[in-house]
Each structure stands twice: as C-alpha cells, then as structure tokens.
Design an enzyme around this catalytic site. Structure first.
Site, PDB file in Angstrom:
ATOM      1  N   GLU A  81     -11.847  -9.954   1.468  1.00  0.00           N
ATOM      2  CA  GLU A  81     -12.792  -9.665   0.373  1.00  0.00           C
ATOM      3  C   GLU A  81     -12.050  -9.429  -0.938  1.00  0.00           C
ATOM      4  O   GLU A  81     -12.411  -9.977  -1.985  1.00  0.00           O
ATOM      5  CB  GLU A  81     -13.647  -8.438   0.724  1.00  0.00           C
ATOM      6  CG  GLU A  81     -14.589  -8.696   1.888  1.00  0.00           C
ATOM      7  CD  GLU A  81     -15.485  -7.516   2.229  1.00  0.00           C
ATOM      8  OE1 GLU A  81     -16.602  -7.762   2.683  1.00  0.00           O
ATOM      9  OE2 GLU A  81     -15.071  -6.352   2.049  1.00  0.00           O
TER      10      GLU A  81
ATOM     11  N   ASP B  33     -29.383 -10.909   3.337  1.00  0.00           N
ATOM     12  CA  ASP B  33     -28.336 -11.870   3.720  1.00  0.00           C
ATOM     13  C   ASP B  33     -28.813 -13.314   3.867  1.00  0.00           C
ATOM     14  O   ASP B  33     -28.233 -14.085   4.637  1.00  0.00           O
ATOM     15  CB  ASP B  33     -27.662 -11.426   5.042  1.00  0.00           C
ATOM     16  CG  ASP B  33     -27.186  -9.995   4.972  1.00  0.00           C
ATOM     17  OD1 ASP B  33     -26.718  -9.584   3.899  1.00  0.00           O
ATOM     18  OD2 ASP B  33     -27.314  -9.284   5.987  1.00  0.00           O
TER      19      ASP B  33
ATOM     20  N   ASN C 186     -13.979  -2.769  -2.930  1.00  0.00           N
ATOM     21  CA  ASN C 186     -14.263  -4.064  -3.574  1.00  0.00           C
ATOM     22  C   ASN C 186     -14.536  -3.880  -5.058  1.00  0.00           C
ATOM     23  O   ASN C 186     -14.039  -4.646  -5.883  1.00  0.00           O
ATOM     24  CB  ASN C 186     -15.458  -4.758  -2.904  1.00  0.00           C
ATOM     25  CG  ASN C 186     -15.052  -5.507  -1.657  1.00  0.00           C
ATOM     26  OD1 ASN C 186     -14.438  -6.566  -1.742  1.00  0.00           O
ATOM     27  ND2 ASN C 186     -15.360  -4.935  -0.512  1.00  0.00           N
TER      28      ASN C 186
ATOM     29  N   HIS D 280     -20.864 -10.283   2.072  1.00  0.00           N
ATOM     30  CA  HIS D 280     -21.225  -9.821   3.411  1.00  0.00           C
ATOM     31  C   HIS D 280     -19.997  -9.946   4.314  1.00  0.00           C
ATOM     32  O   HIS D 280     -19.323 -10.973   4.284  1.00  0.00           O
ATOM     33  CB  HIS D 280     -22.387 -10.656   3.955  1.00  0.00           C
ATOM     34  CG  HIS D 280     -22.894 -10.123   5.253  1.00  0.00           C
ATOM     35  ND1 HIS D 280     -23.728  -9.028   5.317  1.00  0.00           N
ATOM     36  CD2 HIS D 280     -22.634 -10.488   6.527  1.00  0.00           C
ATOM     37  CE1 HIS D 280     -23.973  -8.751   6.597  1.00  0.00           C
ATOM     38  NE2 HIS D 280     -23.325  -9.623   7.348  1.00  0.00           N
TER      39      HIS D 280
HETATM   40  C1  GAR Z   1     -17.561  -4.356   2.552  1.00  0.00           C
HETATM   41  O1  GAR Z   1     -16.882  -4.818   3.682  1.00  0.00           O
HETATM   42  C2  GAR Z   1     -18.809  -5.184   2.300  1.00  0.00           C
HETATM   43  O2  GAR Z   1     -18.686  -6.529   2.679  1.00  0.00           O
HETATM   44  C3  GAR Z   1     -19.817  -4.499   3.162  1.00  0.00           C
HETATM   45  O3  GAR Z   1     -19.540  -3.128   3.044  1.00  0.00           O
HETATM   46  C4  GAR Z   1     -18.132  -2.954   2.816  1.00  0.00           C
HETATM   47  C5  GAR Z   1     -17.974  -2.032   1.618  1.00  0.00           C
HETATM   48  O4  GAR Z   1     -16.628  -1.697   1.425  1.00  0.00           O
HETATM   49  N1  GAR Z   1     -21.155  -4.815   2.733  1.00  0.00           N
HETATM   50  C6  GAR Z   1     -22.181  -4.904   3.552  1.00  0.00           C
HETATM   51  O5  GAR Z   1     -22.108  -4.680   4.735  1.00  0.00           O
HETATM   52  C7  GAR Z   1     -23.492  -5.297   2.870  1.00  0.00           C
HETATM   53  N2  GAR Z   1     -24.458  -5.705   3.836  1.00  0.00           N
HETATM   54  P1  GAR Z   1     -16.118  -1.062   0.055  1.00  0.00           P
HETATM   55  O6  GAR Z   1     -17.076   0.075  -0.310  1.00  0.00           O
HETATM   56  O7  GAR Z   1     -14.760  -0.554   0.372  1.00  0.00           O
HETATM   57  O8  GAR Z   1     -16.122  -2.145  -0.976  1.00  0.00           O
END
Ligand code: GAR
Length: 189
Positions: free
Chosen positions: A175, A146, A15, A105
């Site tokens: 996302e 959250d 992200n 989230h």
């Molecule tokens: C994402 O899916 C984000 O929504 C989640 O962790 C992942 C990180 O992916 N966040 C949470 O669970 C926060 N409570 P990334 O490191 O590839 O962006």
C-alpha cells in the site's frame, strides 16, 4: 493553485502519512485536510505533525446531513482519498463527487470485499482459506462497499506460515509503495 486532496482515515493512518510525505513539498499537489469519524484516530496526530488541519464528524452528521459534502465543496477539493476509512460513503457524497473518491482495499477485490471485510478481518480470512497470494486494490468508490471500478491492483506471495499479522505487514508495504504514486497519477488526469 495546487490540486487539493482530502484524506479520510479512521485509525492509525500509516497510509495517510505516506500520502502526507509524498505531497509535503510537491509543486502541484497538496493534502488540504484530514477527515475522521474517530476523535482518537492516530491519523489526526500524524496530520498535525505535518501541519495539516483535521475535522472530526459523527455518524449523524455524516449520514443525515449534507454538512461534510458542503464542507468539502468549500474546501475546493480535487480528490477524496479514503485511507483506512471504515464507514460506507453515503450516497449524497458519492453523487456530489463522481469519480473523485478513491479507496484502498487490503485484498484482491472482488475477493475478500464487502461489509465486515476490513483491516485484520481480511487478513484473517485470507489465512483461513490458505491463500498462496493476496494483494491490494485501489478503486473508485460507489455506494456499495468495495464495488467501484478497479484502478490498480498489486499482488504479494504468501507462505504457509505467514500469520494474519505477517500478511498485514506485507499488505501495508504494498500500500505504502503504490497508493501515493497512483494518487499522483490520477489527480493529473
Ligand atoms: C489498510 O490496510 C487499508 O487497506 C485498510 O485498513 C488499513 C488501514 O491502515 N482499509 C480497509 O480495510 C477498508 N475497507 P492504516 O490506518 O495504517 O493506513
């Protein structure tokens, strides 16, 4: 001066990377820095590739001092973006940046939120409950996991044979499609 974003990430940082890309040659917005609680987070390498400076902090600094808050102030940050950041934001930071901290989230809050509900744990719970849809929530951050005001949600359908990994892939796609765009909208308000 461009509007400045600080990103917090704890792990892979896909992200974060989409956000770096979106604002790389943007005329009015820039990603000023990446912060992480994890010195081995791949997100740091991704930031490095875009020439974005990063700062790593430990638990004691984050929860027991004002160092990070003061640092963000000196950096004149306009928006703080949590992108896969797994620690609860402490009260001093929430207070110092009211309505300036947002999180993504990987579920449709208020479902599958709260302590322990992060990353793959969310997708495993969604699978366990045989949900036929899930999605993402972008929300303001308050001092509870959250629970801040919801800004945006998007859904995707699930099929019965989607594994937690398949669900994670669908969520990541959502996302990546929406988070950079919503950030751009919010920062211009
Ligand atoms: C994402 O899916 C984000 O929504 C989640 O962790 C992942 C990180 O992916 N966040 C949470 O669970 C926060 N409570 P990334 O490191 O590839 O962006």
């Amino acid at each position: 001066m461009k509007k400045r974003i600080a990103i917090f990430a704890s792990g892979s940082g896909t992200n974060a990377e989409e956000i770096f890309k979106k604002f790389h040659h943007h005329s009015t917005i820039e990603v000023a820095l990446l912060l992480s609680n994890n010195p081995t987070a791949y997100a740091i390498k991704r930031a490095d590739n875009f020439g974005i400076p990063s700062k790593v902090f430990d638990r004691k600094t984050f929860y027991e001092t004002d160092e990070i808050v003061e640092f963000l102030k000196t950096q004149e940050v306009d928006l703080i973006v949590l992108a896969g950041f797994m620690w609860l934001v402490p009260q001093n930071m929430v207070k110092a940046f009211p309505n300036k901290i947002i999180n993504i989230h990987p579920a449709l809050l208020p479902k599958y939120g709260g302590k322990g509900m992060y990353g793959m744990h969310v997708h495993e719970a969604v699978k366990e409950n045989n949900e036929t849809e899930t999605g993402i929530t972008i929300h303001y951050v308050n001092e509870h996991y959250d629970e801040g005001q919801i800004i945006f949600q998007a859904k995707c359908e699930l099929s019965a044979n989607d594994s937690p990994k398949d669900i994670a892939n669908k969520i990541h796609k959502l996302e990546h499609n929406h988070y950079p765009r919503i950030i751009e909208e919010l920062i211009n308000i």
